[in-house]
Write a protein that holds these residues in place. Structure first.
Motif, short mmCIF file in Angstrom:
data_model
loop_
_atom_site.label_atom_id
_atom_site.label_comp_id
_atom_site.label_asym_id
_atom_site.label_seq_id
_atom_site.Cartn_x
_atom_site.Cartn_y
_atom_site.Cartn_z
N ALA A 55 0.85 -1.21 0.00
CA ALA A 55 0.00 0.00 0.00
C ALA A 55 0.88 1.25 0.00
O ALA A 55 0.60 2.22 -0.72
CB ALA A 55 -0.92 -0.01 1.22
N GLY A 94 2.35 6.77 -6.72
CA GLY A 94 1.34 7.73 -7.18
C GLY A 94 1.65 9.15 -6.75
O GLY A 94 0.84 10.05 -6.93
N THR A 95 2.82 9.32 -6.14
CA THR A 95 3.22 10.67 -5.69
C THR A 95 4.02 11.36 -6.79
O THR A 95 4.97 10.80 -7.31
CB THR A 95 4.07 10.58 -4.40
OG1 THR A 95 3.30 9.94 -3.40
CG2 THR A 95 4.48 11.96 -3.91
N VAL A 96 3.57 12.56 -7.13
CA VAL A 96 4.25 13.31 -8.19
C VAL A 96 5.05 14.43 -7.57
O VAL A 96 4.56 15.14 -6.70
CB VAL A 96 3.22 13.88 -9.18
CG1 VAL A 96 3.91 14.73 -10.24
CG2 VAL A 96 2.45 12.75 -9.82
N ALA A 143 2.40 1.72 -3.39
CA ALA A 143 1.42 2.26 -4.35
C ALA A 143 1.26 3.76 -4.15
O ALA A 143 1.18 4.53 -5.12
CB ALA A 143 0.09 1.54 -4.17
N ASP A 144 1.24 4.18 -2.86
CA ASP A 144 1.15 5.60 -2.56
C ASP A 144 2.36 6.36 -3.09
O ASP A 144 2.24 7.42 -3.69
CB ASP A 144 1.06 5.82 -1.04
CG ASP A 144 -0.38 5.72 -0.56
OD1 ASP A 144 -1.30 5.75 -1.40
OD2 ASP A 144 -0.58 5.62 0.67
N LEU A 145 3.52 5.76 -2.88
CA LEU A 145 4.76 6.40 -3.30
C LEU A 145 4.83 6.52 -4.82
O LEU A 145 5.24 7.54 -5.37
CB LEU A 145 5.96 5.58 -2.78
CG LEU A 145 7.33 6.23 -2.87
CD1 LEU A 145 7.38 7.47 -1.99
CD2 LEU A 145 8.41 5.27 -2.47
#
Lengths: 168, 76
Positions: free
Chosen positions: A159, A166-168, A162-164
């Motif tokens: 999880a 999705g980090t821009v 996935a967060d990382l």
């Protein structure tokens, strides 16, 4: 290094099936007295009153082997998949968390079968007066909760990954 | 736990780019972010935005963070 581990695990799995099947056939031949093999073996065991108990012990081994072989297959194949993913830097995934949970369940199954085998060994030892070697192994029982916790850690890690990503 | 639900935070990058006559590729080059990542941000598929990214976008587009991000109730 990873490819060597994967190959080793595959070989180990192959050996698991080969020697497991070989042992099952051999024990079945003794218990079922195929081609007089049982008679040949039991003529060397005294006293004759212990034969039924020993036959029961061998039969229990034959019955307990398939679930253990399947569990070992589950562990080795999933471990190989885990190593393969780790080699390409994708260890923290939901799929690997599920694999670790499967390994945990398989380890639990082996630990339970080991307990059953222990019970049979103790009963046979009592019946025959001979020591049928078995001792309680805590390793499996410690590994099971550890693997479930590790599976949870992998799920949390997936999880976070996935967060990382999705980090821009 | 993260969900797949659409975020209520809308990114108004396309509007800002249009107002300033700038392309996404040009902005990506100026702020040092790959076009793919900036495209993820523009289409609202990003899970989070770094302060450094926000700062760079605001610097190049001469805007405030509030101009870029907008809260839309019920995702509308």
């Amino acid at each position: 290094m990873f490819s060597a581990i994967t190959i080793s695990l595959r070989i180990a799995n192959w050996l698991n099936w080969f020697f497991g099947a070989l042992l099952m056939v051999t024990l079945s031949a003794i218990v079922g007295d195929w081609a007089g093999l049982g008679t040949m073996v039991f003529t060397h065991i005294e006293p004759a009153s212990t034969h039924n108990a020993i036959r029961g012990y061998l039969f229990a081994m034959v019955v307990m082997m398939p679930p253990v072989m399947v569990a070992v297959h589950w562990i080795l194949t999933r471990l190989a998949a885990l190593v393969r993913d780790a080699a390409v830097g994708h260890a923290l995934t939901d799929a690997n968390a599920a694999r670790l949970r499967a390994i945990a369940w398989a380890t639990l199954a082996i630990a339970i079968v080991d307990l059953c085998f222990g019970w049979v060994s103790v009963a046979t030892s009592k019946a025959t007066g001979e020591y049928f070697g078995w001792s309680l192994s805590l390793t499996g029982w410690i590994a099971v909760p550890l693997l479930f916790v590790l599976a949870h850690v992998f799920r949390e890690g997936a999880a976070m990954r996935a967060d990382l990503e999705g980090t821009v | 736990m993260p969900t797949d639900e659409a975020s209520a935070i809308a990114i108004r990058l396309d509007v800002l780019l249009q107002d300033r006559g700038m392309t996404l590729t040009e902005l990506a080059g100026r702020i040092g972010i790959t076009l793919a990542n900036l495209s993820i941000l523009k289409t609202g598929k990003a899970r989070a935005i770094r302060f450094s990214t926000l700062e760079a976008i605001c610097r190049e587009l001469q805007c405030q963070p509030g101009d870029l991000l907008q809260y839309e109730r019920n995702g509308l």
